[in-house]
Scaffold this motif. Sequence first.
Motif, PDB file in Angstrom:
ATOM      1  N   PHE A 269      57.563 -38.245 -57.848  1.00 16.12           N
ATOM      2  CA  PHE A 269      57.327 -37.770 -59.210  1.00 16.12           C
ATOM      3  C   PHE A 269      56.127 -38.481 -59.824  1.00 16.12           C
ATOM      4  O   PHE A 269      55.235 -37.844 -60.407  1.00 16.12           O
ATOM      5  CB  PHE A 269      58.565 -37.989 -60.081  1.00 16.12           C
ATOM      6  CG  PHE A 269      58.324 -37.756 -61.549  1.00 16.12           C
ATOM      7  CD1 PHE A 269      58.157 -36.465 -62.032  1.00 16.12           C
ATOM      8  CD2 PHE A 269      58.235 -38.827 -62.425  1.00 16.12           C
ATOM      9  CE1 PHE A 269      57.905 -36.246 -63.396  1.00 16.12           C
ATOM     10  CE2 PHE A 269      57.987 -38.618 -63.781  1.00 16.12           C
ATOM     11  CZ  PHE A 269      57.826 -37.322 -64.274  1.00 16.12           C
ATOM     12  N   SER A 272      52.939 -37.342 -58.342  1.00 14.96           N
ATOM     13  CA  SER A 272      52.526 -36.020 -58.834  1.00 14.96           C
ATOM     14  C   SER A 272      51.816 -36.138 -60.182  1.00 14.96           C
ATOM     15  O   SER A 272      50.883 -35.371 -60.466  1.00 14.96           O
ATOM     16  CB  SER A 272      53.741 -35.095 -58.961  1.00 14.96           C
ATOM     17  OG  SER A 272      54.600 -35.515 -60.020  1.00 14.96           O
ATOM     18  N   LEU A 273      52.226 -37.098 -61.011  1.00  9.29           N
ATOM     19  CA  LEU A 273      51.536 -37.314 -62.282  1.00  9.29           C
ATOM     20  C   LEU A 273      50.114 -37.818 -62.041  1.00  9.29           C
ATOM     21  O   LEU A 273      49.221 -37.568 -62.859  1.00  9.29           O
ATOM     22  CB  LEU A 273      52.304 -38.327 -63.140  1.00  9.29           C
ATOM     23  CG  LEU A 273      53.726 -37.943 -63.562  1.00  9.29           C
ATOM     24  CD1 LEU A 273      54.317 -39.021 -64.472  1.00  9.29           C
ATOM     25  CD2 LEU A 273      53.751 -36.583 -64.260  1.00  9.29           C
ATOM     26  N   LEU A 276      47.588 -34.810 -61.890  1.00 13.43           N
ATOM     27  CA  LEU A 276      47.527 -33.809 -62.950  1.00 13.43           C
ATOM     28  C   LEU A 276      46.082 -33.435 -63.249  1.00 13.43           C
ATOM     29  O   LEU A 276      45.194 -34.282 -63.254  1.00 13.43           O
ATOM     30  CB  LEU A 276      48.193 -34.343 -64.225  1.00 13.43           C
ATOM     31  CG  LEU A 276      49.711 -34.575 -64.180  1.00 13.43           C
ATOM     32  CD1 LEU A 276      50.194 -35.145 -65.506  1.00 13.43           C
ATOM     33  CD2 LEU A 276      50.440 -33.269 -63.875  1.00 13.43           C
ATOM     34  N   LEU A 281      50.925 -35.121 -70.781  1.00 16.83           N
ATOM     35  CA  LEU A 281      52.197 -34.854 -70.123  1.00 16.83           C
ATOM     36  C   LEU A 281      52.938 -33.767 -70.879  1.00 16.83           C
ATOM     37  O   LEU A 281      52.865 -33.682 -72.107  1.00 16.83           O
ATOM     38  CB  LEU A 281      53.056 -36.121 -70.093  1.00 16.83           C
ATOM     39  CG  LEU A 281      52.504 -37.339 -69.331  1.00 16.83           C
ATOM     40  CD1 LEU A 281      53.419 -38.541 -69.539  1.00 16.83           C
ATOM     41  CD2 LEU A 281      52.364 -37.027 -67.857  1.00 16.83           C
ATOM     42  N   THR A 282      53.658 -32.936 -70.138  1.00 19.33           N
ATOM     43  CA  THR A 282      54.526 -31.967 -70.814  1.00 19.33           C
ATOM     44  C   THR A 282      55.711 -32.723 -71.408  1.00 19.33           C
ATOM     45  O   THR A 282      55.933 -33.921 -71.107  1.00 19.33           O
ATOM     46  CB  THR A 282      55.029 -30.905 -69.826  1.00 19.33           C
ATOM     47  OG1 THR A 282      55.853 -31.557 -68.836  1.00 19.33           O
ATOM     48  CG2 THR A 282      53.861 -30.204 -69.146  1.00 19.33           C
ATOM     49  N   LEU A 284      58.865 -32.384 -70.778  1.00 22.69           N
ATOM     50  CA  LEU A 284      59.800 -32.796 -69.732  1.00 22.69           C
ATOM     51  C   LEU A 284      59.244 -33.976 -68.937  1.00 22.69           C
ATOM     52  O   LEU A 284      59.984 -34.927 -68.642  1.00 22.69           O
ATOM     53  CB  LEU A 284      60.087 -31.614 -68.803  1.00 22.69           C
ATOM     54  CG  LEU A 284      61.040 -31.895 -67.643  1.00 22.69           C
ATOM     55  CD1 LEU A 284      62.393 -32.370 -68.159  1.00 22.69           C
ATOM     56  CD2 LEU A 284      61.209 -30.643 -66.765  1.00 22.69           C
ATOM     57  N   GLU A 285      57.974 -33.913 -68.591  1.00 22.69           N
ATOM     58  CA  GLU A 285      57.354 -35.017 -67.843  1.00 22.69           C
ATOM     59  C   GLU A 285      57.428 -36.305 -68.649  1.00 22.69           C
ATOM     60  O   GLU A 285      57.710 -37.384 -68.104  1.00 22.69           O
ATOM     61  CB  GLU A 285      55.901 -34.670 -67.509  1.00 22.69           C
ATOM     62  CG  GLU A 285      55.753 -33.577 -66.468  1.00 22.69           C
ATOM     63  CD  GLU A 285      54.332 -33.065 -66.359  1.00 22.69           C
ATOM     64  OE1 GLU A 285      54.019 -32.399 -65.347  1.00 22.69           O
ATOM     65  OE2 GLU A 285      53.534 -33.317 -67.286  1.00 22.69           O
ATOM     66  N   GLY A 286      57.208 -36.192 -69.973  1.00 20.58           N
ATOM     67  CA  GLY A 286      57.272 -37.378 -70.827  1.00 20.58           C
ATOM     68  C   GLY A 286      58.666 -37.980 -70.879  1.00 20.58           C
ATOM     69  O   GLY A 286      58.837 -39.206 -70.838  1.00 20.58           O
ATOM     70  N   VAL A 288      61.090 -37.701 -68.532  1.00 17.89           N
ATOM     71  CA  VAL A 288      61.420 -38.308 -67.238  1.00 17.89           C
ATOM     72  C   VAL A 288      60.719 -39.645 -67.086  1.00 17.89           C
ATOM     73  O   VAL A 288      61.324 -40.638 -66.629  1.00 17.89           O
ATOM     74  CB  VAL A 288      61.028 -37.363 -66.081  1.00 17.89           C
ATOM     75  CG1 VAL A 288      61.253 -38.057 -64.738  1.00 17.89           C
ATOM     76  CG2 VAL A 288      61.820 -36.074 -66.153  1.00 17.89           C
ATOM     77  N   LEU A 289      59.449 -39.727 -67.481  1.00 18.41           N
ATOM     78  CA  LEU A 289      58.719 -40.990 -67.373  1.00 18.41           C
ATOM     79  C   LEU A 289      59.336 -42.051 -68.282  1.00 18.41           C
ATOM     80  O   LEU A 289      59.447 -43.227 -67.903  1.00 18.41           O
ATOM     81  CB  LEU A 289      57.250 -40.775 -67.737  1.00 18.41           C
ATOM     82  CG  LEU A 289      56.341 -42.007 -67.662  1.00 18.41           C
ATOM     83  CD1 LEU A 289      56.397 -42.631 -66.266  1.00 18.41           C
ATOM     84  CD2 LEU A 289      54.901 -41.643 -68.017  1.00 18.41           C
TER      85      LEU A 289
END
Length: 310
Positions: A269, A272-273, A276, A281-282, A284-286, A288-289
Amino acid sequence: MNTPPRKRKKSTSAPFSNPKSLNSDIAPSENPASAIIDVSAVEVPELTEQEQSDRLHLERKVERAFFEAGKALAELRDRRLYRSTHRTFEEYCRDRFGHSRRQSYLLIDAAVVFDNLAEKCDPLDHILPNNERQVRPLTKLEPQQQQEVWQKAIEEAGGKVPSARIVTDVVQRIMERTQVPNSYQVGEVCQILAKDNPDLRGKGGCWCIVTHVGEFSCVVRLWDGECTVGVQHLKSFNYLPDECQQVREMCDRISRVYSSELEESVQRFLESLGKLKRAYLTALEGKVLSLIEKDTELMMEINCKKTRQP
């Protein structure tokens, strides 16, 4: 009257005391120093047609050994045939073959170049690389350039397989001729273009932040560390200053939590960031991080408490 016995006169010279007299008694043909030894020539039988074919077949197997190794390693990696015993391809190569990470990928890249050269070179001439070091300088070039350099190196080697030094010299002259001045700036966000460069293996497509500008290269910061990249392997995202700042903040956040000890899914994960193609960050990405950051902070607190305990 008895006559006293006559005394035998002692010889004052030893036998063969005069080497000249000795040699003079030997015929020239008997002199060891000038003796002629007739040795009959041993006839070496010519190779039969089948033996000539076998020799050529075996020679080509030796010459292609590095190519076969690279192709095999690539298939082991791509099909993940190591997964039953090892977590990563690098660990597998180290334990199974004693390879460093770089050594395995050098062989894989060399096999790709060999395939490209085999398409261009006349099979009848059979002037192809026979070891990985001859191919290594070519991995940084485009396929067409690889073929041109190899043909030029063959000419400089007098129509024979060129040495690694000759290939390197030809490549260096081409790179010096095609280099362009560095126009990047500190703080600029760029994308890394690997272009079959083994030194950038795994970094292709990643964003990076320029931290130092040299004459023909830049020192850049990625989410997992710094490296030096030639200008030909960089492409600017042309972000605005605010967008560059967002990428720097994202880089700081990922760098603080990334570790080789993380679960593989978490590692993937974060990686993958690092690829980008946008400066944010989207939602959801924000989230999870943020969860990963909290979990990392909690683990650090637990470890600190353990070290403080007597």
